[in-house]
Write a protein that holds these residues in place. Sequence first.
Motif, PDB file in Angstrom:
ATOM      1  N   TRP A  50       0.790  -1.159  -0.099  1.00 43.69           N
ATOM      2  CA  TRP A  50       0.015  -0.008  -0.042  1.00 43.69           C
ATOM      3  C   TRP A  50       1.006   1.198   0.059  1.00 43.69           C
ATOM      4  N   GLY A  51       1.976   1.458   0.588  1.00 43.52           N
ATOM      5  CA  GLY A  51       2.847   2.307   0.610  1.00 43.52           C
ATOM      6  C   GLY A  51       3.573   2.478  -0.705  1.00 43.52           C
ATOM      7  N   SER A  56       3.827   5.664  -5.501  1.00 41.12           N
ATOM      8  CA  SER A  56       3.829   5.793  -7.106  1.00 41.12           C
ATOM      9  C   SER A  56       3.019   6.719  -7.492  1.00 41.12           C
ATOM     10  N   TYR A  57       1.734   6.517  -6.881  1.00 36.70           N
ATOM     11  CA  TYR A  57       0.648   7.572  -7.475  1.00 36.70           C
ATOM     12  C   TYR A  57       0.765   9.106  -6.829  1.00 36.70           C
ATOM     13  N   LEU A  58       1.299   9.197  -5.800  1.00 38.25           N
ATOM     14  CA  LEU A  58       1.850  10.710  -5.546  1.00 38.25           C
ATOM     15  C   LEU A  58       2.539  11.141  -6.475  1.00 38.25           C
ATOM     16  N   ALA A  59       3.740  10.354  -7.064  1.00 36.62           N
ATOM     17  CA  ALA A  59       4.530  11.004  -8.034  1.00 36.62           C
ATOM     18  C   ALA A  59       3.794  11.134  -9.236  1.00 36.62           C
ATOM     19  N   LEU A  60       2.699  10.301  -9.370  1.00 33.63           N
ATOM     20  CA  LEU A  60       1.957  10.470 -10.864  1.00 33.63           C
ATOM     21  C   LEU A  60       0.942  11.871 -10.519  1.00 33.63           C
ATOM     22  N   GLY A  61       0.454  11.720  -9.565  1.00 37.62           N
ATOM     23  CA  GLY A  61      -0.368  13.117  -9.173  1.00 37.62           C
ATOM     24  C   GLY A  61       0.151  14.486  -9.258  1.00 37.62           C
ATOM     25  N   ALA A 107      -5.271   8.354  -2.505  1.00 38.44           N
ATOM     26  CA  ALA A 107      -4.690   9.235  -1.613  1.00 38.44           C
ATOM     27  C   ALA A 107      -3.528   9.767  -2.013  1.00 38.44           C
ATOM     28  N   GLY A 108      -2.732   8.937  -2.579  1.00 37.58           N
ATOM     29  CA  GLY A 108      -1.391   9.126  -3.040  1.00 37.58           C
ATOM     30  C   GLY A 108      -1.513  10.201  -4.337  1.00 37.58           C
ATOM     31  N   SER A 109      -2.364  10.124  -5.036  1.00 37.34           N
ATOM     32  CA  SER A 109      -2.455  11.186  -6.180  1.00 37.34           C
ATOM     33  C   SER A 109      -3.176  12.466  -5.972  1.00 37.34           C
TER      34      SER A 109
END
Length: 140
Positions: A50-51, A56-61, A107-109
Amino acid sequence: MSSRRLPTRPPAHCAAPGWWVPALAVAGAIWVLSSLADTPGPPLHHPLDWGAHFLSYLALGYALGRATGLPVLAWMLAAWWGAADEIHQAFVPGREAGITDWWFDLAGSGLGAWLAGQACLKRAARRRVPHGDEGAGPRS
């Protein structure tokens, strides 16, 4: 105290088209890794995977937020990509799709898109304040 108000959302000219390259690279890397039955490196089990989804989606967002200049649009694009990726994983042998994985993608994005919007607001605020005039109050 200054009478100037800072904007609460990024200005329209905030888009940085050069950020499409890292956005597409991150999206492509996510897709390729999701296509593999076994990802490189040691296996990640909950909560470590989950981390990985979150980061990875934080970077994409963030990259989409910088590319579009519109954090909400960036978050929606990343959310769509995360959903498509989870559906895609359901058809990859050895992989499984999970709603919890997608929640971490969201959440990350969302955080990445928000951070991109904040970076844009800071850049816009620096452009509006002439050098040497930072402490000056309202002019009469």
